[in-house]
Design an enzyme around this catalytic site. Structure first.
Site, short mmCIF file in Angstrom:
data_model
loop_
_atom_site.label_atom_id
_atom_site.label_comp_id
_atom_site.label_asym_id
_atom_site.label_seq_id
_atom_site.Cartn_x
_atom_site.Cartn_y
_atom_site.Cartn_z
CE LYS A 111 -4.02 -1.93 0.11
NZ LYS A 111 -4.83 -2.00 -1.08
CE LYS A 194 -6.69 -11.51 -6.63
NZ LYS A 194 -6.42 -10.70 -5.49
CE LYS A 197 -15.45 -4.30 -5.35
NZ LYS A 197 -16.43 -5.17 -5.75
P1 ADP Z 1 -10.84 -7.89 -5.22
O1 ADP Z 1 -9.73 -8.42 -6.06
O2 ADP Z 1 -12.09 -7.77 -5.96
O3 ADP Z 1 -10.47 -6.66 -4.46
P2 ADP Z 1 -10.50 -9.19 -2.71
O4 ADP Z 1 -9.02 -9.02 -2.79
O5 ADP Z 1 -11.24 -8.33 -1.76
O6 ADP Z 1 -11.11 -9.02 -4.16
O7 ADP Z 1 -10.79 -10.72 -2.41
C1 ADP Z 1 -11.94 -11.21 -1.80
C2 ADP Z 1 -11.85 -12.73 -1.82
O8 ADP Z 1 -11.91 -13.23 -3.17
C3 ADP Z 1 -10.55 -13.28 -1.25
O9 ADP Z 1 -10.83 -14.46 -0.51
C4 ADP Z 1 -9.71 -13.61 -2.47
O10 ADP Z 1 -8.79 -14.67 -2.21
C5 ADP Z 1 -10.76 -13.99 -3.50
N1 ADP Z 1 -10.33 -13.60 -4.84
C6 ADP Z 1 -10.28 -12.34 -5.33
N2 ADP Z 1 -9.88 -12.33 -6.63
C7 ADP Z 1 -9.65 -13.63 -6.96
C8 ADP Z 1 -9.22 -14.29 -8.17
N3 ADP Z 1 -8.96 -13.61 -9.27
N4 ADP Z 1 -9.10 -15.63 -8.16
C9 ADP Z 1 -9.39 -16.35 -7.04
N5 ADP Z 1 -9.79 -15.78 -5.87
C10 ADP Z 1 -9.93 -14.45 -5.82
#
Ligand code: ADP
Ligand code: TRP
Length: 331
Positions: A111, A194, A197
């Site tokens: 961050k 990956k 969002k």
């Molecule tokens: P974002 O990438 O939307 O910000 P988060 O980091 O808040 O999502 O992740 C929320 C949950 O979803 C976590 O448990 C994370 O491991 C899972 N997750 C997020 N993106 C992926 C992905 N591309 N593949 C598998 N799991 C994911």
């Protein structure tokens, strides 16, 4: 029965990565464990969401939880900020969390690099808040992805330290839990590794996306100019499409396009059309439930209230005992 706790920081609509990485596992776990699943809206404040957006975003995530098959009669589903006990345990844990260890945390260092304009104390103490979420219910297992391993390690440190300082054997050591081979990472549509969002709207497919939106996103996914020689390695964008196809399409479809790639006869447009239809087939039942749930305000409010009541019962017991252990006494 094991006690399981997990949360999702994402508020707003959830994407296929969130589903395969988290929700799908939650749905399995609720069958055989005492589960607490929550939307981590306190955590989401580290990025300063606008007050007009906060509630709507939490509601979207809640609806997606339910549409994914989380059953409020089986698991306790709640909103983190409905539990003042979380904030209290967070405060107490912070007294024994040291600046050095918090600063060394990889996600904090990340961050500092990515948002130098907003390095707040909430980011620094993100791991103590997460530890509070987990040990508040004295959890044994935490279904999370690989990226959360260090946070889990810190949770164990804080739990063990509490036990040691006060000479008790109160908090169990929570361990990360996943279904081994089942753990998959969903790649992005923009050629990134990956689906996320934070990478912008064209990278991710949301459970709530309409067929038109899904077609548009998939058709715009990053590819290359096509293979020119057999055995040519795939570019990241193309590799991502194949990875998605592996999850979304039938084995026959996948091998048809793999063969076409090998033969250098592949037309990415055809592959994308097929992939889009397979994704739509997968998300359609989710989207239908999402639309239904979104319109059912009384049901949502019942679910949230019931979840908060159940979670607070568990949380209040822990806080009561923790206060006693620390030495707070009534006058
Ligand atoms: P974002 O990438 O939307 O910000 P988060 O980091 O808040 O999502 O992740 C929320 C949950 O979803 C976590 O448990 C994370 O491991 C899972 N997750 C997020 N993106 C992926 C992905 N591309 N593949 C598998 N799991 C994911
Ligand atoms: N840090 C987790 C993530 O980014 C979300 C989270 C917050 C969490 N509190 C938690 C996960 C407690 C498991 C348990 O995905």
């Amino acid at each position: 029965m094991d006690i399981v706790v997990s949360g999702i920081r994402s508020t707003g609509n959830l994407h296929l990565g969130n589903y395969f990485g988290a929700l799908r596992n939650f749905v399995k776990m609720q069958e055989t464990n005492t589960c607490f699943f929550f939307i981590a809206d306190y955590h989401s404040l580290t990025t300063h969401p606008h007050p007009d957006d906060l509630h709507g975003n939490v509601k979207k995530a809640l609806v997606d939880f339910l549409a994914s098959g989380l059953n409020p009669e089986k698991a306790t589903l709640y909103i983190q900020s409905d539990l003042p006990e979380v904030a209290e345990l967070y405060l107490l844990l912070n007294m024994n969390a040291y600046l050095g260890e918090l600063e060394r945390c990889t996600s904090f260092k990340e961050k500092i690099r990515t948002q130098p304009e907003n390095i707040n104390a909430g980011l620094l103490t993100y791991p103590t808040l997460m530890a509070a979420d987990i040990i508040l219910h004295r959890a044994h297992k935490v279904p999370v992805g690989k990226d959360q391993e260090q946070h889990l390690e810190m949770t164990r440190t804080f739990a063990n330290r509490f036990n040691r300082i006060y000479g008790v054997d109160y908090f169990p050591e929570p361990v990360a839990f996943n279904f081994g081979e089942d753990l998959i990472k969903i790649p992005g549509l923009d050629g990134s590794m990956k689906m996320s969002k934070s990478e912008g709207d064209m990278n991710a497919i949301y459970l709530a996306d309409s067929p038109e939106v899904i077609r548009k996103k998939v058709m715009r996914a990053v590819t290359d100019t096509g293979p020119t020689a057999p055995g040519q390695p795939r570019s990241q964008g193309v590799e991502n499409l194949f990875s998605l196809m592996k999850i979304m399409s039938t084995p026959e479809t996948l091998s048809y396009f793999e063969e076409a790639y090998q033969q250098c006869t592949i037309r990415y447009g055809d592959m994308k059309k097929q992939l889009a239809e397979d994704v739509i087939r997968f998300t359609a039942p989710f989207t239908a439930r999402i639309n239904q749930l979104q319109a059912d305000a009384p049901y949502l409010s019942r679910v949230v209230k019931q979840g908060a009541d159940k979670a607070r019962e568990s949380a209040a017991k822990t806080i009561h005992e923790v206060r006693e252990i620390i030495g707070f006494k009534k006058f």
